[in-house]
Design a protein around this motif. Structure first.
Motif, short mmCIF file in Angstrom:
data_model
loop_
_atom_site.label_atom_id
_atom_site.label_comp_id
_atom_site.label_asym_id
_atom_site.label_seq_id
_atom_site.Cartn_x
_atom_site.Cartn_y
_atom_site.Cartn_z
N GLN A 202 0.84 -1.20 0.00
CA GLN A 202 0.00 0.00 0.00
C GLN A 202 0.87 1.25 0.00
O GLN A 202 1.78 1.41 0.82
CB GLN A 202 -0.93 0.03 1.22
N TYR A 203 0.59 2.16 -0.93
CA TYR A 203 1.37 3.39 -1.08
C TYR A 203 0.77 4.51 -0.23
O TYR A 203 -0.32 4.39 0.33
CB TYR A 203 1.43 3.78 -2.56
N GLU A 204 1.52 5.63 -0.15
CA GLU A 204 1.12 6.74 0.70
C GLU A 204 -0.24 7.31 0.30
O GLU A 204 -0.97 7.84 1.14
CB GLU A 204 2.18 7.84 0.66
N ASN A 205 -0.55 7.24 -0.98
CA ASN A 205 -1.84 7.76 -1.44
C ASN A 205 -2.98 6.76 -1.23
O ASN A 205 -4.11 7.01 -1.64
CB ASN A 205 -1.77 8.16 -2.91
N GLY A 206 -2.67 5.63 -0.61
CA GLY A 206 -3.70 4.62 -0.33
C GLY A 206 -3.86 3.58 -1.40
O GLY A 206 -4.54 2.57 -1.19
N GLU A 207 -3.21 3.78 -2.57
CA GLU A 207 -3.37 2.81 -3.66
C GLU A 207 -2.60 1.53 -3.34
O GLU A 207 -1.51 1.55 -2.76
CB GLU A 207 -2.86 3.39 -4.98
N MET A 208 -3.19 0.41 -3.74
CA MET A 208 -2.57 -0.89 -3.51
C MET A 208 -2.28 -1.55 -4.86
O MET A 208 -2.60 -1.00 -5.92
CB MET A 208 -3.48 -1.75 -2.63
N GLU A 209 -1.66 -2.72 -4.80
CA GLU A 209 -1.16 -3.37 -6.02
C GLU A 209 -2.12 -4.48 -6.46
O GLU A 209 -2.24 -5.50 -5.78
CB GLU A 209 0.24 -3.93 -5.76
N HIS A 210 -2.73 -4.29 -7.62
CA HIS A 210 -3.73 -5.24 -8.08
C HIS A 210 -3.53 -5.69 -9.53
O HIS A 210 -4.36 -6.44 -10.05
CB HIS A 210 -5.13 -4.64 -7.95
N CYS A 211 -2.45 -5.25 -10.20
CA CYS A 211 -2.24 -5.62 -11.60
C CYS A 211 -0.86 -6.26 -11.77
O CYS A 211 0.11 -5.88 -11.09
CB CYS A 211 -2.38 -4.39 -12.49
N LEU A 212 -0.79 -7.23 -12.67
CA LEU A 212 0.39 -8.08 -12.80
C LEU A 212 1.30 -7.59 -13.93
O LEU A 212 0.88 -7.46 -15.07
CB LEU A 212 -0.05 -9.52 -13.06
N GLU A 213 2.56 -7.35 -13.58
CA GLU A 213 3.56 -6.93 -14.56
C GLU A 213 4.73 -7.91 -14.58
O GLU A 213 4.94 -8.66 -13.61
CB GLU A 213 4.09 -5.54 -14.22
N LEU A 214 5.49 -7.88 -15.68
CA LEU A 214 6.78 -8.56 -15.74
C LEU A 214 7.85 -7.54 -15.39
O LEU A 214 7.86 -6.42 -15.92
CB LEU A 214 7.04 -9.11 -17.15
N ASN A 225 5.29 -9.48 -10.79
CA ASN A 225 5.16 -8.56 -9.68
C ASN A 225 3.78 -7.93 -9.71
O ASN A 225 3.28 -7.59 -10.78
CB ASN A 225 6.23 -7.47 -9.78
N ASP A 226 3.14 -7.78 -8.54
CA ASP A 226 1.90 -7.02 -8.51
C ASP A 226 2.25 -5.54 -8.32
O ASP A 226 3.17 -5.21 -7.56
CB ASP A 226 0.94 -7.52 -7.43
N SER A 227 1.57 -4.69 -9.04
CA SER A 227 1.90 -3.27 -9.08
C SER A 227 0.62 -2.45 -9.12
O SER A 227 -0.44 -2.97 -9.51
CB SER A 227 2.76 -2.99 -10.32
N PRO A 228 0.67 -1.17 -8.71
CA PRO A 228 -0.52 -0.33 -8.83
C PRO A 228 -0.97 -0.25 -10.29
O PRO A 228 -0.15 -0.04 -11.19
CB PRO A 228 -0.05 1.04 -8.32
N CYS A 229 -2.24 -0.41 -10.53
CA CYS A 229 -2.75 -0.42 -11.91
C CYS A 229 -2.60 0.94 -12.59
O CYS A 229 -2.68 1.03 -13.81
CB CYS A 229 -4.23 -0.84 -11.92
N SER A 230 -2.34 2.00 -11.80
CA SER A 230 -2.16 3.33 -12.37
C SER A 230 -0.74 3.56 -12.86
O SER A 230 -0.45 4.56 -13.53
CB SER A 230 -2.50 4.40 -11.33
N PHE A 231 0.18 2.64 -12.54
CA PHE A 231 1.57 2.75 -12.96
C PHE A 231 1.65 2.71 -14.48
O PHE A 231 1.06 1.85 -15.13
CB PHE A 231 2.37 1.61 -12.35
N GLU A 232 2.39 3.65 -15.07
CA GLU A 232 2.50 3.72 -16.53
C GLU A 232 3.78 3.03 -16.98
O GLU A 232 4.88 3.40 -16.57
CB GLU A 232 2.47 5.17 -16.99
#
Length: 240
Positions: A202-214, A225-232
Motif C-alpha cells: 500500500q502506497y502513501e496515497n492509499g493505492e494498492m497493487e492489483h495488476c500483474l507486470e513482468l 510482480n503485482d503493481s498499482p494499476c495506475s503505474f505507466e
C-alpha cells in the motif's frame, strides 16, 4: 503519398544506420526493425506505383532467411510479410482492404503458438494498455505455462528491453489475492512471481497493487510482480 514515402525512406535509412553502429564493414543480416521499416516502405511504394509516373525511391534489401534464436523452441521471427499482420484487427472501426492495411496494421511477433505485439512506443497504465490492445483486436497477454513465459522473457531480453516493466492481463481486482487473466477470465494456475510477491503493497496515497507486470527486479530475469494499476509502463498484447 510522396511525403509518406520520403519519410519511410528516411526512417529506413536511420534505422539501418543506428542498427549498424559499431559493426564496421562486417556483413550482417537486416534486423527486425529494418525488416519492419522495409515492409512499410514497400507497401507505400506499391500504393504509389498504382499511379502513373511514380518511381519508387529508396534502398531495397534482399529477402532474408527466417531468423531464429539459438533455441528454436524459444522464439521465432515470423516471415517478412507476416511481421505486419493485417489479421491483428477485428471488429468495428477496423475497416477493410487498403484502408484497413494502411491504418491498423500491427507488427506482430510469433512465439510458439501465439502472436504478440510489444507496446514499447509509449507507456500506459493497465487500463489504457488494455484499451489499446482491445482497440486493435487484441488483449493484454496471458501467460499460462513455463514455456510460454520463457519464450516471452527470451524475446524481450533479446531485443534489449529486459530491464523494463511490461503489463500483462493478470489482476486480482475481483477478489484480493485471487489473480486471474482478464484476457480470458481464467484463474492463474502457472505462476512465476518474484520472491515475496504478490504482496499488495500500500502506497502513501492509499493505492494498492492489483495488476500483474513482468519486471526484472533482482537481476534474475523477468518475473511477476503485482503493481498499482495506475503505474505507466510498457505492455504486451496478444492476438485474441
Amino acid at each position: 503519398m510522396r511525403k509518406s514515402i520520403e519519410f519511410l525512406t528516411l526512417l529506413l535509412a536511420l534505422v539501418t544506420q543506428l542498427e549498424g553502429q559499431g559493426l564496421g564493414k562486417e556483413l550482417r543480416s537486416p534486423t527486425a526493425n529494418e525488416l519492419i521499416a522495409q515492409l512499410l516502405l514497400r507497401r507505400a511504394q506499391s500504393s504509389a506505383n498504382k499511379r502513373p509516373g511514380r518511381v519508387p525511391p529508396g534502398p531495397v534489401f534482399s529477402q532474408p532467411k527466417r531468423a531464429t534464436s539459438s533455441d528454436s523452441s524459444q522464439s521465432e521471427i515470423v516471415d517478412l510479410e507476416n511481421l505486419l499482420d493485417t489479421g491483428a484487427c477485428s471488429g468495428s472501426g477496423c475497416g477493410d482492404g487498403e484502408d484497413f492495411a494502411s491504418r491498423w496494421t500491427m507488427p506482430l511477433m510469433r512465439l510458439g503458438d501465439k502472436r504478440y505485439y510489444l507496446g514499447i512506443f509509449f507507456k500506459a497504465n493497465w487500463y489504457k494498455a488494455a484499451q489499446y490492445c482491445r482497440f486493435h483486436g487484441m488483449h493484454l497477454a496471458s501467460i499460462e505455462s513455463a514455456r510460454e513465459n520463457g519464450r516471452l522473457e527470451s524475446y524481450i531480453q533479446e531485443v534489449g528491453l529486459g530491464h523494463e516493466h511490461f503489463w500483462t492481463s493478470g489482476t486480482d481486482q475481483g477478489e484480493e489475492g485471487r489473480f486471474f487473466w482478464m484476457s480470458n477470465g481464467r484463474p492463474i494456475t502457472f505462476d512465476n512471481w518474484n520472491a515475496g510477491e504478490p504482496n499488495n503493497f500500500q502506497y502513501e496515497n492509499g493505492e494498492m497493487e492489483h495488476c500483474l507486470e513482468l519486471w526484472n527486479r533482482d537481476g534474475k530475469g523477468l518475473k511477476w510482480n503485482d503493481s498499482p494499476c495506475s503505474f505507466e509502463t510498457f505492455f504486451i498484447c496478444e492476438v485474441a
